[in-house]
Write a protein that holds these residues in place. Structure first.
Motif, PDB file in Angstrom:
ATOM      1  N   PRO A  41      16.152  10.040  -2.179  1.00  0.00           N
ATOM      2  CA  PRO A  41      16.126   8.728  -1.550  1.00  0.00           C
ATOM      3  C   PRO A  41      17.343   8.515  -0.654  1.00  0.00           C
ATOM      4  N   GLY A  42      17.172   7.593   0.286  1.00  0.00           N
ATOM      5  CA  GLY A  42      18.253   7.257   1.207  1.00  0.00           C
ATOM      6  C   GLY A  42      18.237   8.157   2.431  1.00  0.00           C
ATOM      7  N   GLY A  43      19.093   7.886   3.344  1.00  0.00           N
ATOM      8  CA  GLY A  43      19.233   8.719   4.517  1.00  0.00           C
ATOM      9  C   GLY A  43      18.286   8.385   5.663  1.00  0.00           C
ATOM     10  N   TYR A  44      17.415   7.443   5.478  1.00  0.00           N
ATOM     11  CA  TYR A  44      16.496   7.057   6.544  1.00  0.00           C
ATOM     12  C   TYR A  44      17.165   6.000   7.418  1.00  0.00           C
ATOM     13  N   THR A  45      16.707   5.923   8.638  1.00  0.00           N
ATOM     14  CA  THR A  45      17.216   4.899   9.561  1.00  0.00           C
ATOM     15  C   THR A  45      16.056   4.288  10.299  1.00  0.00           C
ATOM     16  N   TRP A  46      16.232   3.069  10.718  1.00  0.00           N
ATOM     17  CA  TRP A  46      15.257   2.396  11.590  1.00  0.00           C
ATOM     18  C   TRP A  46      15.954   1.361  12.405  1.00  0.00           C
ATOM     19  N   LEU A  95      10.316   0.028  -0.459  1.00  0.00           N
ATOM     20  CA  LEU A  95      10.772  -1.114  -1.262  1.00  0.00           C
ATOM     21  C   LEU A  95      11.693  -1.998  -0.424  1.00  0.00           C
ATOM     22  N   GLU A  96      12.587  -1.369   0.314  1.00  0.00           N
ATOM     23  CA  GLU A  96      13.496  -2.128   1.184  1.00  0.00           C
ATOM     24  C   GLU A  96      12.722  -2.851   2.277  1.00  0.00           C
ATOM     25  N   LEU A  97      11.759  -2.155   2.896  1.00  0.00           N
ATOM     26  CA  LEU A  97      10.967  -2.784   3.955  1.00  0.00           C
ATOM     27  C   LEU A  97      10.114  -3.929   3.405  1.00  0.00           C
ATOM     28  N   ALA A  98       9.594  -3.790   2.195  1.00  0.00           N
ATOM     29  CA  ALA A  98       8.811  -4.869   1.585  1.00  0.00           C
ATOM     30  C   ALA A  98       9.681  -6.110   1.400  1.00  0.00           C
ATOM     31  N   VAL A 131       0.843  -1.199   0.000  1.00  0.00           N
ATOM     32  CA  VAL A 131       0.000   0.000   0.000  1.00  0.00           C
ATOM     33  C   VAL A 131       0.882   1.254   0.000  1.00  0.00           C
ATOM     34  N   MET A 132       1.902   1.270   0.844  1.00  0.00           N
ATOM     35  CA  MET A 132       2.756   2.452   0.934  1.00  0.00           C
ATOM     36  C   MET A 132       3.596   2.639  -0.322  1.00  0.00           C
ATOM     37  N   ILE A 133       4.006   1.543  -0.932  1.00  0.00           N
ATOM     38  CA  ILE A 133       4.730   1.648  -2.200  1.00  0.00           C
ATOM     39  C   ILE A 133       3.813   2.210  -3.276  1.00  0.00           C
ATOM     40  N   ARG A 134       2.596   1.677  -3.369  1.00  0.00           N
ATOM     41  CA  ARG A 134       1.687   2.127  -4.427  1.00  0.00           C
ATOM     42  C   ARG A 134       1.347   3.609  -4.284  1.00  0.00           C
TER      43      ARG A 134
END
Length: 148
Positions: free
Chosen positions: A143-148, A54-57, A36-39
């Motif tokens: 894109p990039g630069g996020y962390t979790w 995309l990475e989380l999926a 859902v979040m990708i779409r």
């Protein structure tokens, strides 16, 4: 070129993150939540959110075929369940709102696959990712630069 702010008030970010997390948890299907979040992010052209989700999926076990064909989910019907297709149709209707409302048939289709609580969480998730998309796209966050 216009210089755009990269600032996001920490309280806003924390609140948006809490909304996203609560909606995702309440939906109870992390893989569907990522689709859902990708779409929504595809529709909103949000490179930052696409890169992240995309990475989380993939981390949630989503296949490359399903990820790569998500932009054409209606034609790739064998890859997505009826429940997923209903969620994706609702995602598009809430994200685009071309007629100013979500068509009854799209809502009813989703309601066939989600009970009231899960449907409320799905709508909250779609709303949250649209908010994130707008925060990132308006500031042109790459894109990039996020962390979790």
């Amino acid at each position: 070129m216009t210089v755009r702010t990269r600032q996001l008030d920490p309280a806003v970010g924390k609140t948006m993150s809490a909304l996203s997390a609560a909606a995702k948890k309440g939906l109870g299907d992390p893989a569907l939540a990522e689709l859902v979040m990708i779409r929504a992010s595809q529709l909103n052209h949000c490179a930052f959110c696409l890169d992240m989700h995309l990475e989380l999926a993939r981390e949630n076990g989503e296949s490359e075929d399903r990820i790569q064909l998500l932009n054409a989910w209606e034609e790739a019907e064998d890859l997505y369940s009826e429940r997923e297709r209903a969620a994706l149709a609702l995602t598009e209707a809430v994200t685009v709102l071309t007629d100013g409302f979500v068509p009854d048939e799209v809502y009813e289709r989703a309601a066939e696959h989600f009970d009231d609580i899960r449907l409320a969480h799905l709508i909250a998730l779609i709303t949250a990712i649209n908010g994130w998309n707008r925060l990132m796209v308006s500031r042109r966050i790459p894109p990039g630069g996020y962390t979790w």
